[in-house]
Scaffold this motif. Structure first.
Motif, PDB file in Angstrom:
ATOM      1  N   GLU A 143      53.209  -0.605  27.453  1.00 45.07           N
ATOM      2  CA  GLU A 143      53.217   0.706  28.104  1.00 45.07           C
ATOM      3  C   GLU A 143      52.687   1.791  27.178  1.00 45.07           C
ATOM      4  OE1 GLU A 143      57.274   1.166  29.235  1.00 45.07           O
ATOM      5  OE2 GLU A 143      57.111  -0.133  31.008  1.00 45.07           O
ATOM      6  N   GLU A 148      51.415   4.896  29.212  1.00 41.71           N
ATOM      7  CA  GLU A 148      52.458   5.050  30.221  1.00 41.71           C
ATOM      8  C   GLU A 148      53.734   5.564  29.553  1.00 41.71           C
ATOM      9  OE1 GLU A 148      52.951   1.350  32.245  1.00 41.71           O
ATOM     10  OE2 GLU A 148      50.831   1.161  32.720  1.00 41.71           O
ATOM     11  N   THR A 149      53.760   6.849  29.263  1.00 44.92           N
ATOM     12  CA  THR A 149      54.913   7.457  28.617  1.00 44.92           C
ATOM     13  C   THR A 149      55.083   8.890  29.097  1.00 44.92           C
ATOM     14  OG1 THR A 149      55.848   8.138  26.485  1.00 44.92           O
ATOM     15  CG2 THR A 149      53.454   8.092  26.651  1.00 44.92           C
ATOM     16  N   TRP A 150      56.347   9.318  29.158  1.00 49.02           N
ATOM     17  CA  TRP A 150      56.640  10.695  29.538  1.00 49.02           C
ATOM     18  C   TRP A 150      56.689  11.605  28.311  1.00 49.02           C
ATOM     19  CZ3 TRP A 150      56.335  12.026  34.455  1.00 49.02           C
ATOM     20  CH2 TRP A 150      56.535  11.044  35.433  1.00 49.02           C
ATOM     21  N   ASN A 151      56.637  11.025  27.149  1.00 47.49           N
ATOM     22  CA  ASN A 151      56.719  11.799  25.914  1.00 47.49           C
ATOM     23  C   ASN A 151      55.313  12.173  25.449  1.00 47.49           C
ATOM     24  OD1 ASN A 151      57.147  12.858  23.369  1.00 47.49           O
ATOM     25  ND2 ASN A 151      58.530  11.228  22.690  1.00 47.49           N
ATOM     26  N   PRO A 152      54.951  13.456  25.520  1.00 49.50           N
ATOM     27  CA  PRO A 152      53.582  13.853  25.128  1.00 49.50           C
ATOM     28  C   PRO A 152      53.283  13.554  23.660  1.00 49.50           C
ATOM     29  CG  PRO A 152      54.989  15.779  25.441  1.00 49.50           C
ATOM     30  CD  PRO A 152      55.756  14.605  25.964  1.00 49.50           C
ATOM     31  N   ARG A 154      53.883  10.884  22.245  1.00 49.12           N
ATOM     32  CA  ARG A 154      53.547   9.461  22.141  1.00 49.12           C
ATOM     33  C   ARG A 154      52.149   9.147  22.674  1.00 49.12           C
ATOM     34  NH1 ARG A 154      56.989   6.616  18.798  1.00 49.12           N
ATOM     35  NH2 ARG A 154      59.075   7.474  19.013  1.00 49.12           N
ATOM     36  N   LEU A 155      51.500  10.126  23.265  1.00 57.22           N
ATOM     37  CA  LEU A 155      50.190   9.877  23.861  1.00 57.22           C
ATOM     38  C   LEU A 155      49.134   9.518  22.818  1.00 57.22           C
ATOM     39  CD1 LEU A 155      50.031  12.665  26.606  1.00 57.22           C
ATOM     40  CD2 LEU A 155      50.332  10.199  26.924  1.00 57.22           C
ATOM     41  N   GLN A 158      48.103   5.847  22.644  1.00 57.52           N
ATOM     42  CA  GLN A 158      47.336   5.207  23.714  1.00 57.52           C
ATOM     43  C   GLN A 158      45.970   4.761  23.193  1.00 57.52           C
ATOM     44  OE1 GLN A 158      46.357   7.827  26.937  1.00 57.52           O
ATOM     45  NE2 GLN A 158      45.346   6.241  28.145  1.00 57.52           N
TER      46      GLN A 158
END
Length: 288
Positions: A143, A148-152, A154-155, A158
């Motif tokens: 993910e 696929e994460t809601w934590n900006p 953590r983007l 990607q």
């Protein structure tokens, strides 16, 4: 398409393709003694490149716009490749209470470069979080690498523009070409298949693995071929390969795929601990 979707009804077609000569419609082992000679080009590609090539429309030079499964499957390919290259593993299952595959976190074994840009990028992400004392399971990494994460915050982990970067690699290897297609408002760069023999060999490899070279004991399967079958199914790019078969061989191939989908990944991982990450990736896509 998840691994748990099982069998689907075959769509009948009378169309033939350029791959028909490579369809494996015979079960006589003597007729396939030289198949490995055809597969040399397959082994020069990573799992990501193989999956991308299978999903690519030969003449249009792009994947289906409706295929949402290929992107996460490509991230799964990366984890499996890192496992094969002995760069990552699952944390040892210590103690009396054994954890399941999807509850065990991914551990960094070797941070040295693999020589593959995409693999090294993923490896750096795993090392960075490991150095911070953060350890996550296989599903989390699929993910995270997919964005696929809601934590900006953590983007940044990607793997961006992954499809385009894999297509570029295949182009540099001479498997694909580069063209521009003009639409009303803009131009789009596409990558039609330039070396048809590479894709033919890949199709033949998959067909023979499910037919003439089928192994009831999965431990006797070549792990790259096994991963290719599972991840091609997860990416929803396997059906076009099987549609090239006759009705009899198609049914046999689907019967073998059904057996693969019913495998207990936990039990298989116990038998082959060096491939635990591979089995964990299969488990991830069986539940998606």
């Amino acid at each position: 398409m998840t691994l748990s979707d099982g069998l689907v009804q075959r769509k009948k077609t009378n169309n033939t393709t350029e791959y028909d000569d490579f369809s494996v419609n015979s079960h006589n082992p003597e007729e396939h003694t030289n198949l490995n000679d055809k597969f040399d080009k397959c082994w020069s590609m990573t799992l990501m490149e193989q999956i991308m090539l299978l999903g690519l429309k030969d003449f249009e030079g792009h994947t289906s716009f409706w295929n949402d499964y290929i992107s996460p499957a490509l991230r799964g390919c990366i984890l499996v490749e890192l496992c094969f290259r002995k760069r990552i593993r699952l944390a040892p299952n210590m103690g009396i209470r054994k954890k399941s595959l999807l509850r065990r976190h991914v551990e960094l074994v070797d941070s040295r470069s693999t020589g593959e840009v995409l693999l090294d990028e993923a490896l750096r992400h795993i090392k960075e979080l490991s150095d911070l004392g953060e350890f996550h399971n296989t599903e989390y990494w699929v993910e995270l690498l997919s964005g696929e994460t809601w934590n900006p915050l953590r983007l940044k982990y990607q793997l961006k523009n992954l499809r385009e970067r894999i297509l570029k690699q295949l182009t540099e290897k001479g498997v694909l070409g580069t063209e521009k297609q003009s639409f009303v408002l803009f131009d789009v760069v596409t990558h039609p298949v330039a070396d048809g023999s590479s894709k033919k060999a890949l199709v033949s490899l998959l067909q023979s693995s499910l037919l003439s070279k089928w192994q009831n004991d999965l431990r006797r399967f070549d792990k790259r071929v096994l991963s290719l079958v599972y991840l091609a199914h997860s990416a929803d790019v396997l059906d076009p390969v099987l549609d090239l078969l006759s009705d009899e061989t198609y049914n046999l191939a689907m019967k073998h795929i059904s057996k693969l989908l019913d495998v207990n990944f936990e039990n298989e991982a116990v038998q082959e601990p060096e491939f635990e990450v591979m089995w964990a990736v299969f488990d991830v896509f069986s539940t998606r």
